[in-house]
Scaffold this motif. Sequence first.
Motif, PDB file in Angstrom:
ATOM      1  N   TRP A  99     -27.617  53.383   6.814  1.00 37.05           N
ATOM      2  CA  TRP A  99     -26.561  53.268   5.824  1.00 37.05           C
ATOM      3  C   TRP A  99     -25.883  51.898   5.909  1.00 37.05           C
ATOM      4  N   GLY A 100     -25.138  51.614   4.846  1.00 43.87           N
ATOM      5  CA  GLY A 100     -24.385  50.367   4.770  1.00 43.87           C
ATOM      6  C   GLY A 100     -23.982  50.110   3.333  1.00 43.87           C
ATOM      7  N   GLY A 101     -23.000  49.244   3.146  1.00 46.30           N
ATOM      8  CA  GLY A 101     -22.595  48.885   1.794  1.00 46.30           C
ATOM      9  C   GLY A 101     -21.801  49.973   1.096  1.00 46.30           C
ATOM     10  N   TYR A 102     -21.701  49.832  -0.206  1.00 44.87           N
ATOM     11  CA  TYR A 102     -20.882  50.738  -1.014  1.00 44.87           C
ATOM     12  C   TYR A 102     -21.622  52.056  -1.242  1.00 44.87           C
TER      13      TYR A 102
ATOM     14  N   THR B  90     -26.816  48.159  14.861  1.00 47.49           N
ATOM     15  CA  THR B  90     -26.191  47.576  13.675  1.00 47.49           C
ATOM     16  C   THR B  90     -26.715  46.160  13.491  1.00 47.49           C
ATOM     17  N   ILE B  91     -27.130  45.851  12.287  1.00 50.22           N
ATOM     18  CA  ILE B  91     -27.521  44.484  11.943  1.00 50.22           C
ATOM     19  C   ILE B  91     -26.357  43.827  11.200  1.00 50.22           C
TER      20      ILE B  91
ATOM     21  N   GLU C  96     -22.789  44.473   7.043  1.00 51.48           N
ATOM     22  CA  GLU C  96     -23.468  45.201   8.123  1.00 51.48           C
ATOM     23  C   GLU C  96     -24.382  46.276   7.549  1.00 51.48           C
ATOM     24  N   ALA C  97     -25.393  46.636   8.315  1.00 53.17           N
ATOM     25  CA  ALA C  97     -26.238  47.796   8.038  1.00 53.17           C
ATOM     26  C   ALA C  97     -26.464  48.525   9.356  1.00 53.17           C
ATOM     27  N   HIS C  98     -26.589  49.846   9.286  1.00 52.34           N
ATOM     28  CA  HIS C  98     -26.631  50.674  10.490  1.00 52.34           C
ATOM     29  C   HIS C  98     -27.853  51.586  10.481  1.00 52.34           C
TER      30      HIS C  98
END
Length: 459
Positions: A308-311, A207-208, A323-325
Amino acid sequence: MSLDAILARIDDQLPTALDRLTGLLRIPSISTDPAYDAQCEQAADWLVEDLQSIGIDAQKRKTPGKPMVVGHIDGPGPHLLFYGHYDVQPVDPLELWHTDPFEPVLQDTPHGKVIRGRGSSDDKGQLMTFVEACRAYKAVTGSLPCKITFFFEGEEESGSPSLIPFMEENAPELSADIALICDTSMVSPGVPSIASQLRGMLKEEFTIHGPTVDLHSGHYGGPALNPLREMARIISTFHDDTGRVAIDGFYKGVHEVPADLLRQWQSCGFDEETYLSSVGMTRPHGEEGYSTIEQQWARPTLEINGMWGGYQGAGTKTVIPAEAHCKLTCRLVGDMDPDRIRDRLRFHVEAHLSPDARVTWDGDLEGSAAAVMNTDRPEFELARQALSDEWNREAVLVGMGGSIPIAGFFKDILNLDSMLIGFAHDDDAIHSPNEKYNVESFHKGMRSWARVLHALAKG
């Protein structure tokens, strides 16, 4: 000659053998879902009873998870350990099945008759080819030509958490001269195949993190660090323009395919155009300078399996996520060390982070090294000739793109070499809806194992 009589018995008893397989396939032994724990116990009981019916001293052995099935029978030839697994994958999405996954049916297809149902190919149908060969051998000769230990597990499809402890605790009982595994496929229909190498596996997830909270893109768009953009930038550094993995030290332990083995692969019947076009591709997209079959069997990979990440709901939301994964896997070959590759991968990501970005890692994912078979053992040539005789086509030593950790476990824990012979087809839809196993694979698989047992006994 007794072998001819054994093969004739297999031919004559094929309908009965299919009935037995159907009975095993009806048991929904899904290991990953606790709702099916009782059915996994039922499948183990079914196998114990079936092995006992042909004179094998078989038992269901408890583990913290699903039970193991272990059976023993004496014979004059070498001591063989035969491994298979009785658990199956979940059936989701159920609506894509054309028949009930646990009500197996025989169907005619343009490529021959098949038995369709979950587990038919992976691995119940394959497992039963060996059991049925032993049944026919015993019926005709009154005994088996080799000493055999049967070893069936019920958690292969859910990570085998009980396997290593069980093997360590029962190593003397499971020791043998060589392990036989039937959980692989033929390189192409009608071409008998013995796996000479299997790629290993490294799993990783990270995760970033950027802002402390999701941000309004009107207020912070521009000055804010966007973790999704950061993730995309870092992932773009994983490969160069030739498809080669660009992580420093990634290729340590990777070896070129020996020329004689590469010649076998080039003449093994693998159809590159069919392989690619069946999934809508016109050309390979891996490492330049290597054929499709080398990319699949003998070269390491780094693949992004999810990001994935966000809406992600309907419509739009003007958000910069906090976050982004990313989920990724590496297929490993040769002497690549999964722990070392994990360290190099993490170093690469952390070295490419922008200021204000940080990364966290999932520390619970496993890795396994590649397995390279000792094909200099005489059993490989004996089995190769036996398979060639049955299929009227030279059997080939092939690589495999997938990972079967059990072969490495046998070597590490039992100091036992493995020989992998399977009769599945690439279109069997294992792990997918409408799984099938060709009746020819089941029939000739039984005959093949009878020939292999006969050949190994004669030495």
